[in-house]
Design a protein around this motif. Structure first.
Motif, short mmCIF file in Angstrom:
data_model
loop_
_atom_site.label_atom_id
_atom_site.label_comp_id
_atom_site.label_asym_id
_atom_site.label_seq_id
_atom_site.Cartn_x
_atom_site.Cartn_y
_atom_site.Cartn_z
N THR A 186 0.84 -1.21 0.00
CA THR A 186 0.00 0.00 0.00
C THR A 186 0.86 1.25 0.00
N LEU A 187 1.92 1.24 0.79
CA LEU A 187 2.81 2.41 0.80
C LEU A 187 3.51 2.58 -0.54
N TRP A 188 3.88 1.47 -1.19
CA TRP A 188 4.52 1.56 -2.49
C TRP A 188 3.61 2.20 -3.53
N SER A 189 2.30 2.14 -3.33
CA SER A 189 1.39 2.76 -4.29
C SER A 189 1.39 4.28 -4.20
N VAL A 190 1.89 4.84 -3.08
CA VAL A 190 1.85 6.29 -2.89
C VAL A 190 2.74 7.03 -3.89
N PRO A 191 4.00 6.65 -4.07
CA PRO A 191 4.82 7.36 -5.07
C PRO A 191 4.30 7.19 -6.50
N ASP A 192 3.48 6.16 -6.73
CA ASP A 192 2.96 5.88 -8.07
C ASP A 192 1.63 6.59 -8.35
N ARG A 193 1.14 7.36 -7.37
CA ARG A 193 -0.23 7.86 -7.45
C ARG A 193 -0.49 8.68 -8.72
N VAL A 194 0.38 9.63 -9.02
CA VAL A 194 0.16 10.50 -10.18
C VAL A 194 0.17 9.69 -11.47
N ALA A 195 1.14 8.79 -11.59
CA ALA A 195 1.21 7.95 -12.80
C ALA A 195 -0.01 7.06 -12.91
N ASP A 196 -0.48 6.52 -11.79
CA ASP A 196 -1.65 5.64 -11.83
C ASP A 196 -2.91 6.42 -12.19
N ILE A 197 -3.03 7.64 -11.71
CA ILE A 197 -4.17 8.47 -12.08
C ILE A 197 -4.18 8.71 -13.59
N ARG A 198 -3.03 9.02 -14.14
CA ARG A 198 -2.93 9.30 -15.58
C ARG A 198 -3.30 8.10 -16.43
N THR A 199 -3.02 6.91 -15.93
CA THR A 199 -3.29 5.71 -16.73
C THR A 199 -4.53 4.96 -16.27
N GLY A 200 -5.26 5.51 -15.31
CA GLY A 200 -6.55 4.94 -14.92
C GLY A 200 -6.49 3.75 -13.99
N LEU A 201 -5.37 3.55 -13.28
CA LEU A 201 -5.29 2.45 -12.33
C LEU A 201 -5.80 2.91 -10.96
N ARG A 202 -6.77 2.18 -10.43
CA ARG A 202 -7.36 2.55 -9.13
C ARG A 202 -6.63 1.81 -8.01
N THR A 203 -5.38 2.15 -7.82
CA THR A 203 -4.57 1.57 -6.77
C THR A 203 -4.97 2.15 -5.41
N PRO A 204 -4.46 1.62 -4.29
CA PRO A 204 -4.85 2.16 -2.99
C PRO A 204 -4.63 3.66 -2.85
N ALA A 205 -3.52 4.17 -3.37
CA ALA A 205 -3.25 5.61 -3.24
C ALA A 205 -4.22 6.44 -4.07
N VAL A 206 -4.67 5.90 -5.21
CA VAL A 206 -5.65 6.61 -6.03
C VAL A 206 -7.02 6.59 -5.35
N PHE A 256 10.29 -0.33 9.11
CA PHE A 256 9.71 0.07 7.82
C PHE A 256 8.86 1.33 7.97
N LEU A 257 8.29 1.55 9.13
CA LEU A 257 7.42 2.73 9.34
C LEU A 257 8.17 4.03 9.09
N TYR A 258 9.50 3.99 9.18
CA TYR A 258 10.29 5.19 8.89
C TYR A 258 10.06 5.67 7.47
N GLY A 259 9.79 4.73 6.57
CA GLY A 259 9.59 5.08 5.18
C GLY A 259 8.25 5.72 4.88
N THR A 260 7.34 5.77 5.86
CA THR A 260 6.04 6.39 5.63
C THR A 260 6.10 7.91 5.70
N VAL A 261 7.22 8.46 6.10
CA VAL A 261 7.39 9.91 6.14
C VAL A 261 7.84 10.39 4.76
N ALA A 262 7.00 11.20 4.10
CA ALA A 262 7.28 11.72 2.75
C ALA A 262 7.77 10.61 1.83
N PRO A 263 6.95 9.59 1.59
CA PRO A 263 7.43 8.42 0.85
C PRO A 263 7.64 8.69 -0.64
#
Length: 286
Positions: A187-207, A252-259
């Motif tokens: 789920t956290l990995w989907s956060v950096p991908d959010r803009v790209a996923d929005i552009r391509t229509g993927l409804r990932t957790p971050a979207v 791993f929770l350290y990576g949730t800050v500005a991921p």
């Protein structure tokens, strides 16, 4: 070589995790470390590794359109384009077939159809996750949950069932906790991908849940996963073994800050890899 490693997502520290996912079930099942050298066990671990890297290559090929929209994924796009997307898909299919063949041989050797069924489950779930028209990656947390079943739960069971046919309650608890932890990380990995996923229509957790919502879901899942995994480890090995393992995974929770992808890979995932190595070794030495 570098491009081949890229399309299979074998960069450090991911490759360490894959070896652990492939072998940790066997480590929980053996009576002593020497059993890991038995041919059926080695075959099961090798089958797991082939199925895991096949799944990752398929994911790379399936995501190339998304990755083109992502500022941190240029190396993946470049590697995929240099090989050709169709060639990467053929690699994935060949690796999956090789993994299935090895799993079938192990299943015959130890007389357990469950091993072959589990290997088939890994392949089927990864195809459903990556390939249209189903492509479960579009389904938010459901997609993340399915993805993590195929990369963490089923490989554990495949190597475990090569040695033992039954899991005790504490081991089931550990497996469940590891799955929830993996869902939190995915789920956290989907956060950096959010803009790209929005552009391509993927409804990932971050979207679906937004930046803050996805981070909150990730943190909650990791905390629950730590609690469940810790409970199972405490139950089986006692607090002296359980607590250090939980702390390592909790880093791993350290990576949730500005991921960002780079921050997660370089700062959050190395402690996870260390924790997975420690978890894999613990049944052999505790």
């Amino acid at each position: 070589m570098r491009d081949a490693m890229a399309v299979h997502r074998l960069e450090f520290p991911f490759s360490v995790n894959y070896v652990c996912y492939a072998s940790v079930g066997a480590c929980f099942a053996v009576g002593d470390a020497g059993q890991l050298l038995d041919l059926p066990v080695l075959g099961a671990i090798a089958a797991n590794l082939m199925l895991i890297v096949a799944a990752l290559a398929l994911n790379t090929a399936a995501d190339v359109r998304n990755d083109e929209q992502h500022g941190e994924r240029g190396h993946l796009v470049g590697a995929t384009r240099r090989f050709g997307r169709d060639r990467v898909v053929r690699w994935a299919a060949a690796e999956a077939a090789g993994g299935m063949l090895l799993a079938g041989l192990v299943a015959v050797w130890v007389a357990s159809a469950a091993i072959l069924v589990t290997a088939a489950g890994i392949v089927v779930l990864q195809v459903l996750y990556n390939v249209e028209p189903v492509r479960l990656k579009r389904r938010g947390l459901i997609g993340a949950a399915v993805y993590c079943v195929s990369l963490s739960v089923l490989p554990f069971l495949l190597s475990y069932w090569t040695i033992r046919s039954q899991l005790d309650a504490s081991t089931w608890t550990i497996v469940a906790g590891l799955w929830v932890l993996a869902v939190g990380r995915a789920t956290l990995w989907s956060v950096p991908d959010r803009v790209a996923d929005i552009r391509t229509g993927l409804r990932t957790p971050a979207v679906r849940h937004g930046f803050a919502g996805a981070v909150a879901v990730s943190v909650a899942a990791v905390i629950v996963g730590l609690a469940v995994t810790g409970w199972g480890l405490w139950w089986r090995f006692g607090p002296a073994w359980a607590l250090p393992l939980v702390v390592l995974q909790g880093a791993f929770l350290y990576g949730t800050v500005a991921p960002t992808s780079r921050r997660i890979q370089r700062r959050a995932m190395p402690p996870v890899a260390v924790g997975m190595v420690a978890l894999t070794v613990t049944p052999l030495v505790a």
